[in-house]
Design a protein around this motif. Sequence first.
Motif, PDB file in Angstrom:
ATOM      1  N   MET A   1       0.809  -1.216   0.000  1.00  0.00           N
ATOM      2  CA  MET A   1       0.000   0.000   0.000  1.00  0.00           C
ATOM      3  C   MET A   1       0.837   1.258   0.000  1.00  0.00           C
ATOM      4  O   MET A   1       0.314   2.353   0.015  1.00  0.00           O
ATOM      5  CB  MET A   1      -0.894   0.020   1.222  1.00  0.00           C
ATOM      6  N   HIS A 130      -7.597  -4.306   0.280  1.00  0.00           N
ATOM      7  CA  HIS A 130      -8.048  -3.924  -1.076  1.00  0.00           C
ATOM      8  C   HIS A 130      -9.145  -4.861  -1.593  1.00  0.00           C
ATOM      9  O   HIS A 130      -9.662  -5.681  -0.836  1.00  0.00           O
ATOM     10  CB  HIS A 130      -6.867  -3.828  -2.035  1.00  0.00           C
ATOM     11  N   ARG A 141      -4.063  -0.802  -7.683  1.00  0.00           N
ATOM     12  CA  ARG A 141      -3.323  -1.938  -7.134  1.00  0.00           C
ATOM     13  C   ARG A 141      -3.209  -3.000  -8.218  1.00  0.00           C
ATOM     14  O   ARG A 141      -3.545  -4.163  -8.012  1.00  0.00           O
ATOM     15  CB  ARG A 141      -4.048  -2.474  -5.885  1.00  0.00           C
ATOM     16  N   GLU A 153      -2.983  -6.616  -6.090  1.00  0.00           N
ATOM     17  CA  GLU A 153      -2.748  -6.811  -4.657  1.00  0.00           C
ATOM     18  C   GLU A 153      -3.941  -7.448  -3.956  1.00  0.00           C
ATOM     19  O   GLU A 153      -3.781  -8.341  -3.123  1.00  0.00           O
ATOM     20  CB  GLU A 153      -2.364  -5.486  -3.971  1.00  0.00           C
ATOM     21  N   HIS A 259      -1.512  -7.273   3.589  1.00  0.00           N
ATOM     22  CA  HIS A 259      -1.156  -6.470   2.407  1.00  0.00           C
ATOM     23  C   HIS A 259       0.130  -6.995   1.801  1.00  0.00           C
ATOM     24  O   HIS A 259       0.854  -7.786   2.422  1.00  0.00           O
ATOM     25  CB  HIS A 259      -0.971  -4.992   2.802  1.00  0.00           C
ATOM     26  N   PHE A 260       0.412  -6.538   0.586  1.00  0.00           N
ATOM     27  CA  PHE A 260       1.732  -6.649  -0.023  1.00  0.00           C
ATOM     28  C   PHE A 260       2.183  -5.223  -0.277  1.00  0.00           C
ATOM     29  O   PHE A 260       1.390  -4.390  -0.691  1.00  0.00           O
ATOM     30  CB  PHE A 260       1.695  -7.414  -1.357  1.00  0.00           C
ATOM     31  N   GLU A 369       2.865  -5.693   6.039  1.00  0.00           N
ATOM     32  CA  GLU A 369       3.318  -5.152   4.749  1.00  0.00           C
ATOM     33  C   GLU A 369       4.606  -5.845   4.284  1.00  0.00           C
ATOM     34  O   GLU A 369       5.643  -5.197   4.144  1.00  0.00           O
ATOM     35  CB  GLU A 369       3.572  -3.640   4.875  1.00  0.00           C
TER      36      GLU A 369
END
Length: 422
Positions: A1, A130, A141, A153, A259-260, A369
């Motif tokens: 993000m 997301h 994304r 994502e 998330h990535f 993350e």
Amino acid sequence: MMKRTVLLTFCFLSLALKAVPAGNIGILGSKPKWSVLAHYQGTITRDEFTQLIQNVYCTHGFAPDLIEINDDTARILTNREAQSFFTLRFAGSDAARNPVPRLWHPAKSLPSAKAGKPLSGLRIALDPGHLGGEWAKMEERWFQVGNRQPVQEGDLTLKVARLLAPRLRELGAKVSFVRNANEPITEKRPDDFRELARKVLIKNGVPQPRVDVLDPNNPGKEQTIRWQSEILFYRYSEIRRRAALVNFKLHPDLVLCLHFNAEGWGDPNNPTLTDINHLHLLVNGSYLPQELEFDDERFEMIRRLLSRAYDEELPLADSVATAMARETQLPPYEYPTTNSTTKVGTSGYVYARNLLATRLYRCPVVYCEPYVMNSKDAFARIQAGDYEGTRNVNGLERKSIFREYADGVADGLVEYYSKARK
Ligand SMILES: [Zn+2]
């Protein structure tokens, strides 16, 4: 993000600094119910309160009339125009503290774990970040290298959640999903926010906002009604709906936001791949002075502080970060500035930051993350997809990136709860 600092800064400025409608409430926020803070009277000592304000929540300072810490009380501004305040009474000592009212269970209040089930009795909500699917391009994304599989994502995070859920259940946890499809939770759509988007833009110095731009690479797109109404949909409306689901229906003891990360990739149809790859985790804190000016954000911060979620989420985040670092071998991400984050904890991987999800979910929240999606290594591993065991990817025998992610999170939770609960 984290991609595209410039964009995020703009949307932060445009949506947070000057909110619409009038009143001192953030975008799509609701009027704070200050009276609920009465339940927290006498639950915290002056030392604890001061330490959390200074080192976690208000690390960038604030206007002096917002929070005034006196000997026995803190005076918190509820409305500047009306000059109204909430007075919080401190506990005289640790021993004199009233119990903290809350719906979630800290590790130490859970009954002893069943044999081989270190997460027994624990309610975990998985929040894959997301939307993915058909929304991935809109939420920015999405990128595609040549004719390879597009990277979205929201699809990757859901894949991790679906691998993680059965592992956590096996360990005894009750697992729920905040999102379990490539679809929004909110019923709203961008068109529902056209009028609000127009008002936001006008208030932010764009007197005659354009409806649309044709070129998606034109930075002027952010000043269009379309772009603003889309972000109101997929970020503000969506995350507030997720918060309602977490707070009023799921009632978890912990939310894991999955998330990535990414580095700026430029043109999504011709993205930059980088050698940079890293890991970090976020917990709530590090509010900016201008965010604290909003009555609802200040209220949400104080409520979160008093719920003592930090006491649980920080050691949890440290434990998950340590396990993920071991599993992924990734170095800690270092933010280029300390303008919106504050490093906390002992692992070197955890930051406090005031994100909507970490603020609004009323329980400990650990926000992960790992991986730069457009790093050469992560990209190759994402393209390799999910598989059992190990495979040679980029010259190394590796687990699938999705299983490695899930294993790191699960190991970190097991280590934390095995130690922290009786
Ligand atoms: Zn993300």
